[in-house]
Design a protein around this motif. Structure first.
Motif, PDB file in Angstrom:
ATOM      1  N   ASN A   9       2.173   2.817   4.940  1.00 44.03           N
ATOM      2  CA  ASN A   9       1.388   4.141   4.499  1.00 44.03           C
ATOM      3  C   ASN A   9       1.382   4.993   5.625  1.00 44.03           C
ATOM      4  O   ASN A   9       1.686   5.020   6.781  1.00 44.03           O
ATOM      5  N   THR A  69      -7.558   0.230   2.361  1.00 48.98           N
ATOM      6  CA  THR A  69      -6.348   0.808   1.647  1.00 48.98           C
ATOM      7  C   THR A  69      -5.706  -0.607   1.369  1.00 48.98           C
ATOM      8  O   THR A  69      -5.343  -1.445   2.110  1.00 48.98           O
ATOM      9  N   ASP A 115      -4.676  -3.303   3.682  1.00 52.80           N
ATOM     10  CA  ASP A 115      -3.683  -3.303   4.768  1.00 52.80           C
ATOM     11  C   ASP A 115      -4.106  -2.913   6.342  1.00 52.80           C
ATOM     12  O   ASP A 115      -5.141  -2.162   6.296  1.00 52.80           O
ATOM     13  N   THR A 132      -3.366  -0.482   8.052  1.00 53.12           N
ATOM     14  CA  THR A 132      -2.726   0.596   8.288  1.00 53.12           C
ATOM     15  C   THR A 132      -2.939   1.321   9.992  1.00 53.12           C
ATOM     16  O   THR A 132      -2.199   2.048  10.348  1.00 53.12           O
ATOM     17  N   ASP A 158       3.069   0.280  11.263  1.00 57.51           N
ATOM     18  CA  ASP A 158       2.875   0.974  10.033  1.00 57.51           C
ATOM     19  C   ASP A 158       3.447   2.602  10.204  1.00 57.51           C
ATOM     20  O   ASP A 158       4.051   2.589  11.351  1.00 57.51           O
ATOM     21  N   THR A 212       1.587   5.267   9.883  1.00 58.95           N
ATOM     22  CA  THR A 212       0.431   6.133   9.725  1.00 58.95           C
ATOM     23  C   THR A 212       0.607   7.056  11.041  1.00 58.95           C
ATOM     24  O   THR A 212       1.466   6.947  11.964  1.00 58.95           O
TER      25      THR A 212
END
Length: 353
Positions: free
Chosen positions: A297, A305, A312, A314, A319, A321
């Motif tokens: 993500n 999400t 997720d 996130t 991740d 992000t």
């Protein structure tokens, strides 16, 4: 009578030994490695990004780098298997089954590996060497170095100031991983090379210093929109450490300017996979309290999400992000990282140095 007593003692010792061996065998049987893998879809994913005109999107190259090292070193897969086996054995011995247990991850119905582990290691201090490699090595200031160290300490002790997304179900999952980081030295190298790539060229030019006891971080222009990459435990000592792009090192500017690329890459260095397992829904990161997903993500996603029929995580450091939108490691990730510093672990030599 003396002979009879000696014989009885011998039989008792034999029975005890057999019982201990049986217990050892039972414990060995609990180490489920059926879901273990090393090669991932990272190469394919990066190629797809470029074919879709996303070559300028930012990413971590740790898994692509791992695929390259596996191809170049046929013995690396076995070393990584041994590291993973030790990790899971450590968790089982502490009564906390390791992540995994099947292609989709998970270790049964109890997920007890997410409970705190009494590993007697205390707060693990990691001494850090910083290698700055730029045409003007002073372009990365001491303040920038110190800001990266501060971010590592805040993130791995769960004292960062990032805010929880509203409505998240992960509000109580952030944990103190129990690591601190101390700056052992900064080395500045004026080098005119404009881009170093991801094939460890910068490490060959400026080798790591005592990598068995120190985390080495190289700061340089990587190129290709790569934020950074790291080497997993089990790799060659001559290339061990983390490489970060200068624009993403410490407090700079932009959406990746809070030093969390360093947190992400050190997570790899401590044996964490990307939270989505670098594959489809049946790929796992070997941690039970991180939900399955089939993709990374970016940006600052709203919650939830959802992929692979679950929300997720996130906001996890593993991740992709933005820095301001990630804030946590989980209990399972903490336990997995700390396992490699236990006796016999891949980075046990760093403890107490």
């Amino acid at each position: 009578m003396k002979k009879v007593l000696l014989s009885m003692a011998a039989v008792a010792m034999l029975f005890t030994a057999c019982s201990e061996n049986s217990n050892d065998a039972d414990q060995e049987q609990q180490i489920d490695m059926s879901d273990f893998y090393v090669y991932t879809d990272a190469d394919t994913d990066e190629a797809a990004k470029q074919s879709q005109g996303k070559s300028n999107s930012k990413s971590c190259y740790a898994m692509v780098n791992l695929n390259r090292q596996l191809k170049q070193n046929p013995g690396l897969e076995k070393k990584m298997y041994d590291v993973e086996y030790h990790t899971r054995k450590f968790l089982v011995a502490k009564g906390k089954p390791g992540g995994g247990g099947g292609p989709g991850g998970g270790s049964g119905d109890t997920d007890v590996d997410v409970l705190p582990i009494q590993d007697n290691l205390g707060i693990i201090d990691i001494p850090v060497y910083i290698h700055i490699v730029y045409p003007d090595a002073n372009s990365i200031s001491n303040a920038q170095v110190n800001s990266q160290m501060a971010t590592l300490n805040a993130d791995f002790r769960d004292v960062n100031i990032n805010q929880l997304p509203s409505g998240t179900t992960f509000a109580n999952d952030a944990t103190d991983a129990g690591f601190s980081f101390s700056l052992a030295g900064t080395f500045r190298h004026n080098d005119s090379r404009s881009s170093w790539g991801t094939n460890d060229a910068v490490k060959a030019a400026y080798p790591p210093i005592t990598p068995d006891t120190h985390l080495n971080i190289w700061v340089c222009e990587i190129g290709g929109g790569i934020l950074g990459y790291a080497q997993f435990p089990g790799g060659n000592a001559s290339t061990d450490g983390v490489v970060l792009g200068g624009d993403y090192f410490g407090n700079t500017s932009g959406v990746y300017g809070l030093g969390r690329t360093g947190t992400h890459e050190v997570g790899h260095y401590f044996n964490l996979r990307h939270i989505w397992g670098d594959g489809r829904c049946n790929r796992d990161d070997f941690v039970t309290d991180t939900p399955k997903s089939d993709r990374s993500n970016g940006g600052c996603p709203s919650f939830p999400t959802t992929h692979c029929k679950s929300a997720d995580m996130t906001m996890n450091y593993m991740d992709y992000t933005y820095d301001a939108c990630m804030y946590m490691f989980t209990d399972g990730q903490r336990n997995r990282m700390r396992a490699i510093f236990a006796s016999g672990g891949a980075r046990a030599s760093m403890v107490g140095n």
